[in-house]
Motif scaffolding. Structure first.
Motif, PDB file in Angstrom:
ATOM      1  N   THR A   1     -49.648 -39.869  19.048  1.00 12.25           N
ATOM      2  CA  THR A   1     -48.426 -39.210  18.607  1.00 12.25           C
ATOM      3  C   THR A   1     -47.295 -39.617  19.537  1.00 12.25           C
ATOM      4  O   THR A   1     -47.515 -39.831  20.736  1.00 12.25           O
TER       5      THR A   1
ATOM      6  N   SER B   1     -43.093 -38.773  20.528  1.00 10.71           N
ATOM      7  CA  SER B   1     -41.963 -37.860  20.343  1.00 10.71           C
ATOM      8  C   SER B   1     -40.744 -38.381  21.092  1.00 10.71           C
ATOM      9  O   SER B   1     -40.643 -38.258  22.313  1.00 10.71           O
ATOM     10  N   GLN B   2     -39.859 -39.040  20.350  1.00 11.93           N
ATOM     11  CA  GLN B   2     -38.542 -39.438  20.834  1.00 11.93           C
ATOM     12  C   GLN B   2     -38.580 -40.453  21.978  1.00 11.93           C
ATOM     13  O   GLN B   2     -37.613 -40.599  22.705  1.00 11.93           O
TER      14      GLN B   2
ATOM     15  N   LEU C   1     -40.149 -38.426  15.420  1.00  8.24           N
ATOM     16  CA  LEU C   1     -41.545 -38.162  15.723  1.00  8.24           C
ATOM     17  C   LEU C   1     -42.400 -39.143  14.928  1.00  8.24           C
ATOM     18  O   LEU C   1     -42.079 -39.457  13.780  1.00  8.24           O
ATOM     19  N   SER C   2     -43.475 -39.615  15.528  1.00  4.85           N
ATOM     20  CA  SER C   2     -44.315 -40.588  14.831  1.00  4.85           C
ATOM     21  C   SER C   2     -45.777 -40.400  15.197  1.00  4.85           C
ATOM     22  O   SER C   2     -46.112 -39.847  16.241  1.00  4.85           O
TER      23      SER C   2
ATOM     24  N   GLY D   1     -37.532 -35.598  13.417  1.00  2.00           N
ATOM     25  CA  GLY D   1     -38.178 -34.440  14.010  1.00  2.00           C
ATOM     26  C   GLY D   1     -37.813 -33.131  13.345  1.00  2.00           C
ATOM     27  O   GLY D   1     -38.645 -32.217  13.273  1.00  2.00           O
TER      28      GLY D   1
ATOM     29  N   ILE E   1     -48.200 -33.054  12.027  1.00  2.00           N
ATOM     30  CA  ILE E   1     -48.687 -34.089  12.934  1.00  2.00           C
ATOM     31  C   ILE E   1     -50.182 -34.307  12.742  1.00  2.00           C
ATOM     32  O   ILE E   1     -50.655 -35.450  12.644  1.00  2.00           O
TER      33      ILE E   1
END
Length: 254
Positions: free
Chosen positions: A185, A187-188, A195-196, A218, A226
């Protein structure tokens, strides 16, 4: 810089920005003199890798690159097998899904299925993704060969946002967590507000050859998304690996 490296740098310049570029702009961007730039372009034109418009005298990428790409795809049908699964995942999640493949240059985005929503994440095809700053990079490193992982952990780690991982210890923790889960995961780390989730596509030897990832704004990601995206990218990555290599990827390594 070798002659081959100089020629490749011109091809990469032509692949970015405007579709056609003047000789002077290519020379300035590459840091070569005009004579050297023209000599390289003439050689690339002779091989069909670059074309020159007869009217404007501007240069563009040539059809010879398409020929090489088709030859490579015939030998290793990565896109033919993976793209339908990328598009299916994009339809299921309604978010941007991108496919990456590893080369000596790094982890390269080779196909993108963008979300149809107005507020969406954009990923440029051909972009080299930073290993330490993206979910794709961390998922890849979790299942990469030791030498590749160690080289990234040794740095340097460029800061793209205030949230980018900047030290080896933190990156190693994220890599270990991704390996335990089977997906990563992010986040930024590469772009604020994004988010990816990504999973590795494994080769026959069990090492990662690429990744598939879902990237979303996000503000739209809800609790539980997620985990749901993680399960889906892991399943998609496994399906691609299985279709490429047959059986269970990683069997040889195990």
């Amino acid at each position: 810089m070798s002659t081959v490296a100089k020629a490749i740098s011109l091809l990469e310049m032509l692949g970015r920005g405007t579709p056609e570029t003047a000789l002077a702009d290519l020379a300035k961007g590459a840091g070569f003199d005009k004579a050297t730039t023209r000599r390289l372009l003439v050689s690339l034109i002779a091989q069909g890798l670059v074309e020159q418009d007869e009217a404007t005298r501007f240069y563009r990428l040539g059809a010879g690159l398409t020929r090489l790409a088709l030859m490579r795809e015939a030998q290793f049908p990565f896109l033919r097998i993976a793209v339908p699964m990328v598009n299916l995942l994009a339809a299921e999640t309604e978010e941007t899904v991108h496919l990456s493949e590893y080369s000596k240059r790094g982890l390269i985005s080779v196909h993108v299925a963008e979300s149809t929503k107005a507020n969406r994440v954009s990923v440029q095809p051909g972009e080299v993704l930073p290993m330490h700053a993206t979910a794709s990079g961390i998922a890849f490193l979790a299942f990469a060969e030791d030498r590749i992982r160690e080289a990234v952990l040794a740095g340097p780690m460029a800061a793209f946002t205030p949230y980018t991982i900047g030290d080896a210890e933190t990156l190693a923790e994220h890599i270990a967590a991704a390996r335990a889960r089977g997906h990563s995961t992010g986040s930024q780390g590469y772009e604020e507000g994004v988010l990816s989730v990504a999973a590795p596509i494994l080769g026959a030897d069990g090492f990662a050859i690429g990744t598939i990832a879902v990237a979303a704004p996000g503000v739209r990601v809800q609790k539980g998304d997620i985990e749901r995206y993680g399960a889906r990218v892991a399943a998609a990555a496994h399906g691609i690996s299985e279709r490429l290599f047959g059986g269970l990827p990683g069997r040889k390594r195990a």
